[in-house]
Design a protein around this motif. Sequence first.
Motif, PDB file in Angstrom:
ATOM      1  N   GLY A 150       6.283   1.243   6.976  1.00 24.62           N
ATOM      2  CA  GLY A 150       7.080   2.136   7.802  1.00 24.62           C
ATOM      3  C   GLY A 150       8.573   1.848   7.690  1.00 24.62           C
ATOM      4  N   ASP A 151       8.944   0.583   7.755  1.00 23.06           N
ATOM      5  CA  ASP A 151      10.387   0.275   7.709  1.00 23.06           C
ATOM      6  C   ASP A 151      10.976   0.494   6.323  1.00 23.06           C
ATOM      7  OD1 ASP A 151       9.040  -1.982   6.779  1.00 23.06           O
ATOM      8  OD2 ASP A 151      10.323  -3.423   7.823  1.00 23.06           O
ATOM      9  N   LEU A 152      10.154   0.375   5.293  1.00 16.69           N
ATOM     10  CA  LEU A 152      10.656   0.602   3.937  1.00 16.69           C
ATOM     11  C   LEU A 152      10.895   2.094   3.686  1.00 16.69           C
ATOM     12  CD1 LEU A 152       9.265  -1.292   0.885  1.00 16.69           C
ATOM     13  CD2 LEU A 152       9.818   1.096   0.699  1.00 16.69           C
ATOM     14  N   LEU A 153      10.008   2.925   4.187  1.00 15.32           N
ATOM     15  CA  LEU A 153      10.113   4.364   3.919  1.00 15.32           C
ATOM     16  C   LEU A 153      10.706   5.137   5.097  1.00 15.32           C
ATOM     17  CD1 LEU A 153       6.675   4.689   2.081  1.00 15.32           C
ATOM     18  CD2 LEU A 153       8.935   4.780   1.007  1.00 15.32           C
ATOM     19  N   SER A 154      11.156   4.395   6.110  1.00 16.96           N
ATOM     20  CA  SER A 154      11.845   4.987   7.272  1.00 16.96           C
ATOM     21  C   SER A 154      11.030   6.061   7.990  1.00 16.96           C
ATOM     22  CB  SER A 154      13.207   5.575   6.866  1.00 16.96           C
ATOM     23  OG  SER A 154      13.996   4.583   6.271  1.00 16.96           O
ATOM     24  N   SER A 155       9.723   5.867   8.074  1.00 17.47           N
ATOM     25  CA  SER A 155       8.912   6.788   8.872  1.00 17.47           C
ATOM     26  C   SER A 155       7.571   6.138   9.174  1.00 17.47           C
ATOM     27  CB  SER A 155       8.715   8.115   8.148  1.00 17.47           C
ATOM     28  OG  SER A 155       8.152   9.061   9.033  1.00 17.47           O
ATOM     29  N   TYR A 156       6.675   6.940   9.707  1.00 20.02           N
ATOM     30  CA  TYR A 156       5.302   6.503   9.936  1.00 20.02           C
ATOM     31  C   TYR A 156       4.382   7.582   9.396  1.00 20.02           C
ATOM     32  CZ  TYR A 156       6.904   2.943  13.362  1.00 20.02           C
ATOM     33  OH  TYR A 156       7.501   1.877  13.978  1.00 20.02           O
ATOM     34  N   LYS A 157       3.177   7.187   8.935  1.00 17.76           N
ATOM     35  CA  LYS A 157       2.161   8.189   8.616  1.00 17.76           C
ATOM     36  C   LYS A 157       1.810   8.921   9.908  1.00 17.76           C
ATOM     37  CE  LYS A 157      -0.691   5.143   6.823  1.00 17.76           C
ATOM     38  NZ  LYS A 157      -1.942   4.603   6.265  1.00 17.76           N
ATOM     39  N   PRO A 158       1.471  10.195   9.915  1.00 20.02           N
ATOM     40  CA  PRO A 158       1.243  11.048   8.737  1.00 20.02           C
ATOM     41  C   PRO A 158       2.478  11.794   8.245  1.00 20.02           C
ATOM     42  CG  PRO A 158       0.558  12.221  10.702  1.00 20.02           C
ATOM     43  CD  PRO A 158       1.094  10.884  11.163  1.00 20.02           C
ATOM     44  N   ASN A 159       3.692  11.290   8.444  1.00 21.06           N
ATOM     45  CA  ASN A 159       4.865  11.984   7.914  1.00 21.06           C
ATOM     46  C   ASN A 159       4.813  12.004   6.375  1.00 21.06           C
ATOM     47  OD1 ASN A 159       7.717  12.295   6.938  1.00 21.06           O
ATOM     48  ND2 ASN A 159       8.088  12.495   9.126  1.00 21.06           N
ATOM     49  N   PRO A 160       5.106  13.164   5.757  1.00 16.22           N
ATOM     50  CA  PRO A 160       5.026  13.290   4.292  1.00 16.22           C
ATOM     51  C   PRO A 160       5.890  12.286   3.534  1.00 16.22           C
ATOM     52  CG  PRO A 160       5.526  15.426   5.287  1.00 16.22           C
ATOM     53  CD  PRO A 160       5.470  14.441   6.408  1.00 16.22           C
TER      54      PRO A 160
ATOM     55  N   ILE B 267      -9.651   9.864   9.015  1.00  7.14           N
ATOM     56  CA  ILE B 267      -9.660  11.189   8.378  1.00  7.14           C
ATOM     57  C   ILE B 267      -8.303  11.883   8.504  1.00  7.14           C
ATOM     58  CG2 ILE B 267     -10.677  12.342  10.421  1.00  7.14           C
ATOM     59  CD1 ILE B 267     -11.376  13.184   6.693  1.00  7.14           C
ATOM     60  N   ASP B 268      -7.579  11.636   9.586  1.00  6.97           N
ATOM     61  CA  ASP B 268      -6.259  12.266   9.746  1.00  6.97           C
ATOM     62  C   ASP B 268      -5.282  11.812   8.657  1.00  6.97           C
ATOM     63  OD1 ASP B 268      -7.083  13.647  11.965  1.00  6.97           O
ATOM     64  OD2 ASP B 268      -6.254  12.198  13.404  1.00  6.97           O
ATOM     65  N   ASP B 269      -5.349  10.532   8.339  1.00  9.01           N
ATOM     66  CA  ASP B 269      -4.494   9.966   7.295  1.00  9.01           C
ATOM     67  C   ASP B 269      -4.808  10.654   5.959  1.00  9.01           C
ATOM     68  OD1 ASP B 269      -2.857   8.252   5.823  1.00  9.01           O
ATOM     69  OD2 ASP B 269      -3.923   6.412   6.361  1.00  9.01           O
ATOM     70  N   LEU B 270      -6.083  10.783   5.643  1.00 10.57           N
ATOM     71  CA  LEU B 270      -6.491  11.387   4.368  1.00 10.57           C
ATOM     72  C   LEU B 270      -6.149  12.875   4.317  1.00 10.57           C
ATOM     73  CD1 LEU B 270      -9.897   9.637   3.673  1.00 10.57           C
ATOM     74  CD2 LEU B 270      -7.611   9.068   2.831  1.00 10.57           C
ATOM     75  N   ARG B 271      -6.274  13.545   5.466  1.00 12.61           N
ATOM     76  CA  ARG B 271      -5.925  14.965   5.496  1.00 12.61           C
ATOM     77  C   ARG B 271      -4.450  15.165   5.142  1.00 12.61           C
ATOM     78  NH1 ARG B 271      -8.768  17.151  10.763  1.00 12.61           N
ATOM     79  NH2 ARG B 271     -10.749  17.267   9.630  1.00 12.61           N
ATOM     80  N   ALA B 272      -3.600  14.308   5.720  1.00 12.58           N
ATOM     81  CA  ALA B 272      -2.161  14.398   5.435  1.00 12.58           C
ATOM     82  C   ALA B 272      -1.897  14.059   3.965  1.00 12.58           C
ATOM     83  CB  ALA B 272      -1.389  13.452   6.345  1.00 12.58           C
ATOM     84  N   ALA B 273      -2.571  13.014   3.460  1.00 10.57           N
ATOM     85  CA  ALA B 273      -2.387  12.612   2.052  1.00 10.57           C
ATOM     86  C   ALA B 273      -2.796  13.752   1.118  1.00 10.57           C
ATOM     87  CB  ALA B 273      -3.207  11.356   1.759  1.00 10.57           C
ATOM     88  N   GLY B 274      -3.925  14.397   1.426  1.00  6.39           N
ATOM     89  CA  GLY B 274      -4.434  15.491   0.600  1.00  6.39           C
ATOM     90  C   GLY B 274      -3.462  16.663   0.526  1.00  6.39           C
ATOM     91  N   GLN B 275      -2.738  16.887   1.611  1.00  7.69           N
ATOM     92  CA  GLN B 275      -1.766  17.989   1.618  1.00  7.69           C
ATOM     93  C   GLN B 275      -0.620  17.765   0.641  1.00  7.69           C
ATOM     94  OE1 GLN B 275      -0.643  18.322   5.710  1.00  7.69           O
ATOM     95  NE2 GLN B 275      -2.293  19.757   6.206  1.00  7.69           N
ATOM     96  N   HIS B 276      -0.432  16.515   0.199  1.00  6.15           N
ATOM     97  CA  HIS B 276       0.657  16.225  -0.736  1.00  6.15           C
ATOM     98  C   HIS B 276       0.126  15.841  -2.115  1.00  6.15           C
ATOM     99  CE1 HIS B 276       3.289  16.886   2.525  1.00  6.15           C
ATOM    100  NE2 HIS B 276       2.472  16.170   3.270  1.00  6.15           N
ATOM    101  N   GLY B 277      -1.118  16.264  -2.395  1.00 10.07           N
ATOM    102  CA  GLY B 277      -1.660  16.128  -3.749  1.00 10.07           C
ATOM    103  C   GLY B 277      -2.416  14.854  -4.023  1.00 10.07           C
TER     104      GLY B 277
END
Lengths: 285, 285
Positions: free
Chosen positions: B186-196, B225-235
């Motif tokens: 999170g601190d490296l990418l400046s966000s938290y999942k499920p943010n793209p 499943i929520d994590d995977l759903r978000a991941a799937g939306q970005h390929g």
Amino acid sequence: MVADPSASSFLPTTGSDQHSLKNVRAVLFDQFGTLTDWQGSICRLLEQEARKTDESSGAGPRGLQTIDWLAFTQLWRDGYMKRTREIASGGTGPGNIDELHLEILNDLLEKPEYAAVKERWTAEKRRELCWLWHRLNAWPDSRPGLEDLRKLDPPVLLATLSNGTLRLLVDVSRHNSFPLDAHFSGDLLSSYKPNPKMYCGASSLLGFDEDARRRGEVAMFASHIDDLRAAGQHGLRTIYIRRATEDVGIAHGGAAVKPKSEGGEVDLVVDVVGELAKELSSCTV
Amino acid sequence: MVADPSASSFLPTTGSDQHSLKNVRAVLFDQFGTLTDWQGSICRLLEQEARKTDESSGAGPRGLQTIDWLAFTQLWRDGYMKRTREIASGGTGPGNIDELHLEILNDLLEKPEYAAVKERWTAEKRRELCWLWHRLNAWPDSRPGLEDLRKLDPPVLLATLSNGTLRLLVDVSRHNSFPLDAHFSGDLLSSYKPNPKMYCGASSLLGFDEDARRRGEVAMFASHIDDLRAAGQHGLRTIYIRRATEDVGIAHGGAAVKPKSEGGEVDLVVDVVGELAKELSSCTV
């Protein structure tokens, strides 16, 4: 989360302090030249590529194999050093080392002496050649030294801090089975050394704030005195390793570098990585 | 260098495709619950801390040891899930998981049933307790499964993608001797999942651009499943692992998750990490 690098500047510690490394809890390693032998690795890989090209073009040993690939390797590296320093100090250019290597390679091939190479190595081939830098071999002492460092108690975190891309650092690390905890790269920290964002950003992400740096909990390990000088300005302890290919011809580099205990400017000078493990374990007993 | 996450959105692949994982060259692993047993680890560590407090305060076994630490652990984790989702969708809050854990711990201790804990655990002690999350134990299959994945040829890069801090991921990884190539936090990418930014940023830093994701070269591995759903939306390809502590009580989670080959929404469902290594090696032969 990354500390503001402009917020502080540490004065280098002066004078003799035999326990200056006793608080170290993380070591950041330079990659090119320090842990790996870029010169030997790239030269050998380019020679192989030249032979393959000669074989497929029917040129035989009178073809690209006649080129001085050691000189070519040095020029490629020189271009990289020049360009990363320009970009680190605010100039424009690719933030990705593969793109930067390609830019320099293309410039090199414009030289008349490399006309035959330019003719035979296509745009696609040149792009592929930039990935040779992902297959650098370690100096023989690097992996054993890192393994010794990994056994220290209390534990010391081990990471790279390099102008390479994260992908390059990951590839080189896996290629050499380096036991590292993390990688900090130019593309991850959006700059190149010696920009302060690199030293402060890597330290912060490992959980060492300005106070921790002031206590000497983070050290930079490199074969380049300029890198260590910049690291020291931001509170990092400094460990210099003498490497045959690095700081060559730099008046204040190489054999001229001395530890503070001998009136020099770094905390420790070593010839192999393992010496640091010995030094740290003797500090903490 | 990190791709603009808003630039594209991939439609999830539908229908059966038994070779949907054949192009995978990198796997991103969720950490909490997926590779590690946060519930068992934190509950046991809190029980130890309660015992130590009781011993030093002379309260004996009638003191903090009478508290239901499993319920406490669950509440701490619930607060974390709620807050990271709020922050991921634009809310304000700490970008550092240790700070976030402290905020939630302090809130928890305001509950009347934890009055005795609040009284005995000082501000300093509470800050120290947040570091218990850096000492999570792996599920028994995690390390052997990662080791199997590391032997694949062509190689597959292995990294964490977690809302933890980089330091937490490094500490957990070393604590469990996970053979991982990189950590994305999170601190490296400046966000938290499920943010793209999380999925796209980690993929880009590993060298996989939008086209590579479209070719299915990056997979997300999680017990949510929520994590995977978000991941799937970005390929990203999606691998679900059923874990006893995760997706409990979520209507579409746990045993209800099915692979696309059975009309479900993920690419693969496994019960142990090693099954992924088997699947990938059978895809590439």
